[in-house]
Each structure stands twice: as structure tokens, then as C-alpha cells.
Design a protein around this motif. Structure first.
Motif, PDB file in Angstrom:
ATOM      1  N   THR A   1       0.798  -1.212  -0.044  1.00 32.85           N
ATOM      2  CA  THR A   1      -0.044   0.001  -0.129  1.00 32.85           C
ATOM      3  C   THR A   1       0.870   1.321  -0.073  1.00 32.85           C
ATOM      4  OG1 THR A   1      -1.787  -1.052   1.299  1.00 32.85           O
ATOM      5  CG2 THR A   1      -1.720   1.296   1.333  1.00 32.85           C
ATOM      6  N   GLY A   2       1.931   1.404   0.724  1.00 31.25           N
ATOM      7  CA  GLY A   2       2.901   2.315   0.709  1.00 31.25           C
ATOM      8  C   GLY A   2       3.669   2.527  -0.621  1.00 31.25           C
ATOM      9  N   VAL A   3       3.899   1.475  -1.189  1.00 28.83           N
ATOM     10  CA  VAL A   3       4.592   1.606  -2.482  1.00 28.83           C
ATOM     11  C   VAL A   3       3.688   2.077  -3.600  1.00 28.83           C
ATOM     12  CG1 VAL A   3       5.418  -0.004  -4.505  1.00 28.83           C
ATOM     13  CG2 VAL A   3       6.114  -0.399  -2.196  1.00 28.83           C
ATOM     14  N   ARG A   4       2.268   1.645  -3.429  1.00 31.21           N
ATOM     15  CA  ARG A   4       1.200   2.276  -4.519  1.00 31.21           C
ATOM     16  C   ARG A   4       0.900   3.824  -4.048  1.00 31.21           C
ATOM     17  NH1 ARG A   4      -4.242  -0.743  -4.728  1.00 31.21           N
ATOM     18  NH2 ARG A   4      -2.797  -2.139  -5.827  1.00 31.21           N
ATOM     19  N   GLY A   5       1.036   4.182  -2.967  1.00 28.69           N
ATOM     20  CA  GLY A   5       0.821   5.302  -2.292  1.00 28.69           C
ATOM     21  C   GLY A   5       1.930   6.466  -3.027  1.00 28.69           C
ATOM     22  N   ILE A   6       3.309   6.016  -2.999  1.00 30.37           N
ATOM     23  CA  ILE A   6       4.266   6.402  -3.455  1.00 30.37           C
ATOM     24  C   ILE A   6       4.198   6.823  -5.036  1.00 30.37           C
ATOM     25  CG2 ILE A   6       6.823   6.526  -4.102  1.00 30.37           C
ATOM     26  CD1 ILE A   6       7.018   5.274  -1.294  1.00 30.37           C
TER      27      ILE A   6
ATOM     28  N   GLY B   1       2.345  10.244  -9.576  1.00 27.53           N
ATOM     29  CA  GLY B   1       1.778  10.223 -10.930  1.00 27.53           C
ATOM     30  C   GLY B   1       2.271   9.623 -11.812  1.00 27.53           C
ATOM     31  N   MET B   2       2.774   8.201 -11.584  1.00 23.15           N
ATOM     32  CA  MET B   2       3.414   7.342 -12.593  1.00 23.15           C
ATOM     33  C   MET B   2       2.274   6.039 -12.698  1.00 23.15           C
ATOM     34  SD  MET B   2       7.451   7.383 -11.583  1.00 23.15           S
ATOM     35  CE  MET B   2       7.979   7.250 -13.093  1.00 23.15           C
ATOM     36  N   THR B   3       2.320   5.517 -13.852  1.00 26.41           N
ATOM     37  CA  THR B   3       1.728   4.015 -14.070  1.00 26.41           C
ATOM     38  C   THR B   3       2.645   2.942 -13.599  1.00 26.41           C
ATOM     39  OG1 THR B   3       2.769   3.707 -16.197  1.00 26.41           O
ATOM     40  CG2 THR B   3       0.596   4.935 -16.082  1.00 26.41           C
ATOM     41  N   GLN B   4       2.167   1.796 -13.246  1.00 25.19           N
ATOM     42  CA  GLN B   4       2.767   0.788 -12.580  1.00 25.19           C
ATOM     43  C   GLN B   4       4.084   0.593 -13.635  1.00 25.19           C
ATOM     44  OE1 GLN B   4       0.375  -2.755 -12.217  1.00 25.19           O
ATOM     45  NE2 GLN B   4      -0.212  -2.071 -10.148  1.00 25.19           N
TER      46      GLN B   4
ATOM     47  N   ILE C   1       6.015  -4.879  -9.565  1.00 26.09           N
ATOM     48  CA  ILE C   1       5.205  -3.701  -8.819  1.00 26.09           C
ATOM     49  C   ILE C   1       3.974  -4.092  -8.518  1.00 26.09           C
ATOM     50  CG2 ILE C   1       4.338  -1.321  -8.860  1.00 26.09           C
ATOM     51  CD1 ILE C   1       7.463  -1.718  -8.300  1.00 26.09           C
ATOM     52  N   ALA C   2       3.333  -4.680  -9.760  1.00 25.31           N
ATOM     53  CA  ALA C   2       1.605  -5.219  -9.345  1.00 25.31           C
ATOM     54  C   ALA C   2       1.831  -6.242  -8.270  1.00 25.31           C
ATOM     55  CB  ALA C   2       1.124  -5.694 -10.590  1.00 25.31           C
ATOM     56  N   ASP C   3       2.419  -7.133  -8.144  1.00 25.50           N
ATOM     57  CA  ASP C   3       2.358  -8.068  -7.158  1.00 25.50           C
ATOM     58  C   ASP C   3       2.892  -7.522  -5.710  1.00 25.50           C
ATOM     59  OD1 ASP C   3       1.962 -10.066  -8.969  1.00 25.50           O
ATOM     60  OD2 ASP C   3       4.016 -10.832  -8.915  1.00 25.50           O
ATOM     61  N   VAL C   4       3.587  -6.800  -5.683  1.00 18.30           N
ATOM     62  CA  VAL C   4       3.767  -5.924  -4.307  1.00 18.30           C
ATOM     63  C   VAL C   4       2.588  -5.322  -3.894  1.00 18.30           C
ATOM     64  CG1 VAL C   4       5.184  -4.031  -3.197  1.00 18.30           C
ATOM     65  CG2 VAL C   4       6.324  -5.838  -4.492  1.00 18.30           C
TER      66      VAL C   4
ATOM     67  N   THR D   1       6.211  -9.606  -0.965  1.00 21.64           N
ATOM     68  CA  THR D   1       6.704  -8.628  -0.016  1.00 21.64           C
ATOM     69  C   THR D   1       7.489  -7.574  -0.677  1.00 21.64           C
ATOM     70  OG1 THR D   1       8.619  -9.850   0.499  1.00 21.64           O
ATOM     71  CG2 THR D   1       6.474 -10.191   1.924  1.00 21.64           C
ATOM     72  N   VAL D   2       7.576  -6.469   0.025  1.00 18.52           N
ATOM     73  CA  VAL D   2       8.541  -5.370  -0.539  1.00 18.52           C
ATOM     74  C   VAL D   2      10.001  -5.768  -0.002  1.00 18.52           C
ATOM     75  CG1 VAL D   2       9.172  -2.972  -0.720  1.00 18.52           C
ATOM     76  CG2 VAL D   2       6.761  -3.467  -0.319  1.00 18.52           C
ATOM     77  N   SER D   3      11.058  -6.208  -0.947  1.00 21.17           N
ATOM     78  CA  SER D   3      12.249  -6.564  -0.480  1.00 21.17           C
ATOM     79  C   SER D   3      13.108  -5.329   0.019  1.00 21.17           C
ATOM     80  CB  SER D   3      12.911  -7.206  -1.639  1.00 21.17           C
ATOM     81  OG  SER D   3      13.417  -6.229  -2.707  1.00 21.17           O
ATOM     82  N   ARG D   4      14.098  -5.715   0.473  1.00 20.18           N
ATOM     83  CA  ARG D   4      15.106  -4.713   1.135  1.00 20.18           C
ATOM     84  C   ARG D   4      15.578  -3.837  -0.129  1.00 20.18           C
ATOM     85  NH1 ARG D   4      20.604  -4.394   1.539  1.00 20.18           N
ATOM     86  NH2 ARG D   4      21.287  -3.199   3.349  1.00 20.18           N
ATOM     87  N   ASP D   5      15.997  -4.550  -1.138  1.00 19.40           N
ATOM     88  CA  ASP D   5      16.377  -4.018  -2.331  1.00 19.40           C
ATOM     89  C   ASP D   5      15.508  -3.062  -3.043  1.00 19.40           C
ATOM     90  OD1 ASP D   5      18.929  -5.472  -2.087  1.00 19.40           O
ATOM     91  OD2 ASP D   5      18.348  -6.618  -3.384  1.00 19.40           O
TER      92      ASP D   5
END
Length: 74
Positions: free
Chosen positions: A4-9, A14-17, A31-34, A40-44
Motif C-alpha cells: 500500500t505504501g508503494v502504491r501511495g508513492i 503520478g506514474m503508472t505501474q 510492482i503489481a505483485d507488491v 513482499t517489499v524486498s530490502r532492495d
């Protein structure tokens, strides 16, 4: 940070996936899977997001808004 945080950013900038993934040098499916909780959101990935988009107050606010929202535009 979660999907959800990744999607928020991504929405905040203003970017597409696809364009977000390209900026981070990962696949759009990653990105879609995350964002959809299938991965999960990896450290990298967290490091790449911080390097490309920063970790300023606006990014932290976007993550918080995303966590508080039940719906975000895809």
C-alpha cells in the motif's frame, strides 16, 4: 513499507505501474505483485525507491495516506 505504501508513492508521483517499474529497474509485474500483496517489499526494492524518489516528508506522508485509505487509484 508494504504494498500500500508503494502504491501511495507511485500515485503521489503520478506514474503508472509500468513507468514506476522502469524508473526502479524492475518489472511491472513485480510492482503489481507488491501492490496487491502477492509479494513482499524486498530490502532492495525499498532501497531503490529511496534512491529514486527520496525519503522526504512528502514520501512519508504518501505512505501514511495510503495506509489510511481503503481505495487508491491504480
Amino acid at each position: 513499507m508494504d504494498g500500500t505504501g508503494v502504491r501511495g508513492i507511485r500515485v503521489m508521483v503520478g506514474m503508472t505501474q509500468a513507468s514506476f517499474a522502469e524508473a526502479l529497474s524492475v518489472s511491472q509485474s513485480c510492482i503489481a505483485d507488491v501492490e496487491n500483496g502477492r509479494r513482499t517489499v524486498s530490502r532492495d526494492l525499498r532501497i531503490k525507491i529511496a534512491q529514486v524518489f527520496g525519503t522526504g516528508d512528502d514520501v512519508l506522508a504518501a505512505i501514511q495516506r495510503a495506509k489510511e485509505s481503503t481505495r487508491l487509484a491504480l
